[in-house]
Design a protein around this motif. Structure first.
Motif, PDB file in Angstrom:
ATOM      1  N   ASN A  53      51.242 -34.706  -8.228  1.00  0.00           N
ATOM      2  CA  ASN A  53      51.731 -33.719  -9.010  1.00  0.00           C
ATOM      3  C   ASN A  53      52.119 -33.212  -7.794  1.00  0.00           C
ATOM      4  OD1 ASN A  53      51.926 -33.958 -11.846  1.00  0.00           O
ATOM      5  ND2 ASN A  53      49.746 -34.063 -11.829  1.00  0.00           N
ATOM      6  N   PRO A  73      49.491 -26.818 -10.239  1.00  0.00           N
ATOM      7  CA  PRO A  73      49.174 -27.577 -11.952  1.00  0.00           C
ATOM      8  C   PRO A  73      48.225 -26.734 -12.826  1.00  0.00           C
ATOM      9  CG  PRO A  73      49.962 -29.036 -10.303  1.00  0.00           C
ATOM     10  CD  PRO A  73      49.500 -28.044  -9.454  1.00  0.00           C
ATOM     11  N   LEU A  82      47.172 -31.982 -17.305  1.00  0.00           N
ATOM     12  CA  LEU A  82      48.441 -31.924 -17.514  1.00  0.00           C
ATOM     13  C   LEU A  82      48.600 -31.268 -19.170  1.00  0.00           C
ATOM     14  CD1 LEU A  82      49.836 -33.421 -14.922  1.00  0.00           C
ATOM     15  CD2 LEU A  82      48.812 -31.529 -15.342  1.00  0.00           C
ATOM     16  N   GLU A  83      49.395 -30.067 -18.856  1.00  0.00           N
ATOM     17  CA  GLU A  83      49.891 -29.973 -20.301  1.00  0.00           C
ATOM     18  C   GLU A  83      51.267 -29.485 -20.076  1.00  0.00           C
ATOM     19  OE1 GLU A  83      48.082 -26.618 -22.557  1.00  0.00           O
ATOM     20  OE2 GLU A  83      46.670 -27.282 -21.778  1.00  0.00           O
ATOM     21  N   ILE A  84      51.954 -30.409 -21.012  1.00  0.00           N
ATOM     22  CA  ILE A  84      53.278 -30.842 -21.281  1.00  0.00           C
ATOM     23  C   ILE A  84      53.080 -30.154 -22.283  1.00  0.00           C
ATOM     24  CG2 ILE A  84      54.954 -31.935 -21.115  1.00  0.00           C
ATOM     25  CD1 ILE A  84      54.256 -31.874 -18.020  1.00  0.00           C
ATOM     26  N   GLU A  97      61.412 -30.725 -21.091  1.00  0.00           N
ATOM     27  CA  GLU A  97      59.597 -31.075 -21.190  1.00  0.00           C
ATOM     28  C   GLU A  97      59.374 -29.306 -20.070  1.00  0.00           C
ATOM     29  OE1 GLU A  97      58.968 -34.497 -19.696  1.00  0.00           O
ATOM     30  OE2 GLU A  97      58.003 -34.471 -21.891  1.00  0.00           O
ATOM     31  N   GLN A  99      55.986 -28.469 -17.591  1.00  0.00           N
ATOM     32  CA  GLN A  99      54.903 -28.338 -17.288  1.00  0.00           C
ATOM     33  C   GLN A  99      53.609 -26.935 -17.026  1.00  0.00           C
ATOM     34  OE1 GLN A  99      54.660 -30.377 -13.724  1.00  0.00           O
ATOM     35  NE2 GLN A  99      52.096 -30.268 -13.774  1.00  0.00           N
ATOM     36  N   VAL A 122      60.693 -29.854 -16.167  1.00  0.00           N
ATOM     37  CA  VAL A 122      59.691 -31.489 -15.727  1.00  0.00           C
ATOM     38  C   VAL A 122      61.497 -31.976 -14.523  1.00  0.00           C
ATOM     39  CG1 VAL A 122      58.894 -33.424 -15.888  1.00  0.00           C
ATOM     40  CG2 VAL A 122      58.370 -31.584 -16.484  1.00  0.00           C
TER      41      VAL A 122
END
Length: 160
Positions: A53, A73, A82-84, A97, A99, A122
């Motif tokens: 990342n 992150p 990880l949260e998208i 998208e 992050q 992203v």
């Protein structure tokens, strides 16, 4: 436009030649060198839970001192991973998208540290800090006063 004439020694009249390059010379004065007052370095995390990342280190020179930002992150509650976040665009089928990231900003003169939850696009890797009206982006290049080459931008978010 009328021409101006002068009387020569022989008694004849001759047109006066205007040098209109006075204004041109003023515009051609030496351009003032502009120096970068901010920068950002995007790096990949090499080991640990977030391997692969992006982590961002950014700096910005302000009137109240040097502002440094570190964006990493965010794992979410209970380190779920990880949260998208997906977001539908305003003009049709533009799904974007984002992050979730955590941003720590330190002011060197004041000695203060603040933490914000931010989102990074992203695709473009632009990070927007809405509470401060600032953004961090990998676009931008130049040199500082000391002559160092700098990439990235950490400054005002003109889209908000």
């Amino acid at each position: 436009m009328s021409e101006t004439y002068y009387k020569g020694k022989d008694g004849s009249f001759y047109p006066v030649q205007n040098n209109n390059n006075r204004g041109y010379n003023n515009n051609q004065q030496q351009q003032k060198q502009t120096y970068k007052k901010s920068g950002a370095v995007y790096s990949r995390i090499r080991n640990g839970n977030f391997e692969g990342n992006i982590i961002v280190n950014a700096w910005r020179a302000t009137k109240s001192g040097l502002m440094k930002a570190t964006v990493a992150p965010y794992a979410g509650q209970g380190n779920k991973g990880l949260e998208i976040v997906n977001s539908g665009g305003k003009s049709g089928n533009q799904d974007k998208e984002y992050q979730k990231m955590i941003c720590t900003i330190t002011n060197s003169n004041a000695g203060t540290t603040q933490t914000y939850h931010v989102l990074m696009n992203v695709k473009t890797q632009v990070i927007s800090i809405k509470e401060l009206g600032l953004c961090i982006t990998p676009n931008g290049s130049g040199t500082t006063r000391s002559g160092k080459r700098v990439t990235g931008y950490f400054g005002k978010n003109y889209k908000s």
